[in-house]
Design a protein around this motif. Sequence first.
Motif, PDB file in Angstrom:
ATOM      1  N   THR A  43      22.847  38.273   0.956  1.00 43.93           N
ATOM      2  CA  THR A  43      23.155  36.775   0.148  1.00 43.93           C
ATOM      3  C   THR A  43      22.559  36.381  -0.840  1.00 43.93           C
ATOM      4  OG1 THR A  43      21.942  35.461   2.018  1.00 43.93           O
ATOM      5  CG2 THR A  43      24.463  36.265   2.663  1.00 43.93           C
ATOM      6  N   VAL A  44      21.147  36.463  -0.650  1.00 48.08           N
ATOM      7  CA  VAL A  44      20.365  35.716  -1.723  1.00 48.08           C
ATOM      8  C   VAL A  44      19.136  36.831  -1.802  1.00 48.08           C
ATOM      9  CG1 VAL A  44      18.979  33.702  -2.735  1.00 48.08           C
ATOM     10  CG2 VAL A  44      20.857  33.553  -1.000  1.00 48.08           C
ATOM     11  N   PRO A  45      19.123  37.928  -2.861  1.00 45.57           N
ATOM     12  CA  PRO A  45      17.923  38.614  -2.913  1.00 45.57           C
ATOM     13  C   PRO A  45      16.781  38.227  -3.360  1.00 45.57           C
ATOM     14  CG  PRO A  45      19.945  39.541  -3.953  1.00 45.57           C
ATOM     15  CD  PRO A  45      20.351  38.039  -3.856  1.00 45.57           C
ATOM     16  N   LEU A  46      16.547  37.053  -4.180  1.00 47.27           N
ATOM     17  CA  LEU A  46      15.175  36.667  -4.425  1.00 47.27           C
ATOM     18  C   LEU A  46      14.732  35.852  -3.316  1.00 47.27           C
ATOM     19  CD1 LEU A  46      15.489  35.417  -8.153  1.00 47.27           C
ATOM     20  CD2 LEU A  46      14.230  37.202  -7.293  1.00 47.27           C
ATOM     21  N   ALA A  47      15.333  35.288  -2.623  1.00 43.12           N
ATOM     22  CA  ALA A  47      14.928  34.418  -1.173  1.00 43.12           C
ATOM     23  C   ALA A  47      14.365  35.643  -0.371  1.00 43.12           C
ATOM     24  CB  ALA A  47      15.926  33.632  -0.753  1.00 43.12           C
ATOM     25  N   ALA A  48      15.093  36.615  -0.113  1.00 41.90           N
ATOM     26  CA  ALA A  48      14.828  37.713   0.771  1.00 41.90           C
ATOM     27  C   ALA A  48      13.228  38.376   0.292  1.00 41.90           C
ATOM     28  CB  ALA A  48      15.624  38.708   0.997  1.00 41.90           C
ATOM     29  N   LEU A  49      13.217  38.604  -1.242  1.00 40.55           N
ATOM     30  CA  LEU A  49      11.966  39.173  -1.403  1.00 40.55           C
ATOM     31  C   LEU A  49      10.801  38.137  -1.353  1.00 40.55           C
ATOM     32  CD1 LEU A  49      13.351  41.183  -4.485  1.00 40.55           C
ATOM     33  CD2 LEU A  49      12.416  42.142  -2.424  1.00 40.55           C
ATOM     34  N   ALA A  50      11.095  36.951  -1.475  1.00 38.90           N
ATOM     35  CA  ALA A  50       9.834  35.971  -1.402  1.00 38.90           C
ATOM     36  C   ALA A  50       9.583  35.969  -0.005  1.00 38.90           C
ATOM     37  CB  ALA A  50      10.536  34.807  -2.026  1.00 38.90           C
ATOM     38  N   LEU A  51      10.716  35.820   0.918  1.00 38.55           N
ATOM     39  CA  LEU A  51      10.229  35.906   2.341  1.00 38.55           C
ATOM     40  C   LEU A  51       9.301  37.050   2.587  1.00 38.55           C
ATOM     41  CD1 LEU A  51      10.253  34.040   4.987  1.00 38.55           C
ATOM     42  CD2 LEU A  51      12.466  35.602   5.503  1.00 38.55           C
ATOM     43  N   ALA A  52       9.832  38.172   2.201  1.00 33.51           N
ATOM     44  CA  ALA A  52       9.069  39.661   2.570  1.00 33.51           C
ATOM     45  C   ALA A  52       7.666  39.408   2.116  1.00 33.51           C
ATOM     46  CB  ALA A  52       9.736  40.607   2.116  1.00 33.51           C
ATOM     47  N   GLY A  53       7.542  38.837   0.502  1.00 33.79           N
ATOM     48  CA  GLY A  53       6.167  38.804   0.376  1.00 33.79           C
ATOM     49  C   GLY A  53       5.392  37.750   1.168  1.00 33.79           C
ATOM     50  N   VAL A  54       5.966  36.748   1.522  1.00 34.35           N
ATOM     51  CA  VAL A  54       5.168  35.866   2.370  1.00 34.35           C
ATOM     52  C   VAL A  54       4.724  36.615   3.653  1.00 34.35           C
ATOM     53  CG1 VAL A  54       5.375  33.783   3.736  1.00 34.35           C
ATOM     54  CG2 VAL A  54       6.183  33.486   1.636  1.00 34.35           C
ATOM     55  N   LEU A  83      -1.427  43.166   1.764  1.00 32.61           N
ATOM     56  CA  LEU A  83      -1.682  41.951   0.977  1.00 32.61           C
ATOM     57  C   LEU A  83      -1.583  42.209  -0.591  1.00 32.61           C
ATOM     58  CD1 LEU A  83      -3.245  39.180   0.709  1.00 32.61           C
ATOM     59  CD2 LEU A  83      -5.451  40.243   0.528  1.00 32.61           C
ATOM     60  N   ALA A  84      -1.684  43.386  -0.909  1.00 33.14           N
ATOM     61  CA  ALA A  84      -1.568  43.797  -2.306  1.00 33.14           C
ATOM     62  C   ALA A  84       0.049  44.026  -2.576  1.00 33.14           C
ATOM     63  CB  ALA A  84      -2.160  45.210  -2.699  1.00 33.14           C
ATOM     64  N   VAL A  85       1.120  44.591  -1.667  1.00 31.73           N
ATOM     65  CA  VAL A  85       2.377  44.739  -1.958  1.00 31.73           C
ATOM     66  C   VAL A  85       3.045  43.237  -1.746  1.00 31.73           C
ATOM     67  CG1 VAL A  85       4.336  45.407  -0.695  1.00 31.73           C
ATOM     68  CG2 VAL A  85       2.351  46.877  -0.743  1.00 31.73           C
ATOM     69  N   GLY A  86       2.425  42.326  -0.741  1.00 27.54           N
ATOM     70  CA  GLY A  86       2.897  40.754  -0.858  1.00 27.54           C
ATOM     71  C   GLY A  86       2.797  40.277  -2.243  1.00 27.54           C
ATOM     72  N   SER A  87       1.464  40.320  -2.744  1.00 27.96           N
ATOM     73  CA  SER A  87       1.078  39.610  -3.986  1.00 27.96           C
ATOM     74  C   SER A  87       1.876  40.370  -5.030  1.00 27.96           C
ATOM     75  CB  SER A  87      -0.462  39.922  -4.052  1.00 27.96           C
ATOM     76  OG  SER A  87      -1.119  39.395  -3.139  1.00 27.96           O
ATOM     77  N   TRP A  88       2.394  41.599  -5.256  1.00 25.48           N
ATOM     78  CA  TRP A  88       2.829  42.204  -6.469  1.00 25.48           C
ATOM     79  C   TRP A  88       4.405  41.559  -6.038  1.00 25.48           C
ATOM     80  CZ3 TRP A  88       1.527  43.465 -10.748  1.00 25.48           C
ATOM     81  CH2 TRP A  88       0.080  44.169 -10.849  1.00 25.48           C
TER      82      TRP A  88
END
Length: 119
Positions: A43-54, A83-88
């Motif tokens: 539904t919302v790709p950027l929100a999913a990526l942000a949640l995965a980063g968190v 930590l590195a993958v989430g930050s990237w």
Amino acid sequence: MNLPTLPPYLGHQPPRRRIVRDIAGLLLVSTGTVGLLGALYVTVPLAALALAGVILTVGGIGVLSIRPPLHPAIRLIGGFGALAVGSWIFVGIAVYLTPWTLLFGLLLALGVFLSGEEA
């Protein structure tokens, strides 16, 4: 000698049953997390990526802050890797939105770091 006491719900179960219950719980949590991220990504790709980063960033910090420290390989792969993958992921989202987002996000992170330091 005083024996360590366990809560009653853990003390009455055989060790194998506790291990199986813990592994089943971890499997369900990981499956649910991946499934929710997949559904959110549709539904919302950027929100999913942000949640995965968190999730990756918090998980990496959690692995690094466990006391006593874990095995160095687990700390390196699990802690610093997550930590590195989430930050990237955060950097990628910020650059995708606009480079100004990255600048102000870094300023915000620096401000939180400086205000959270104890003298």
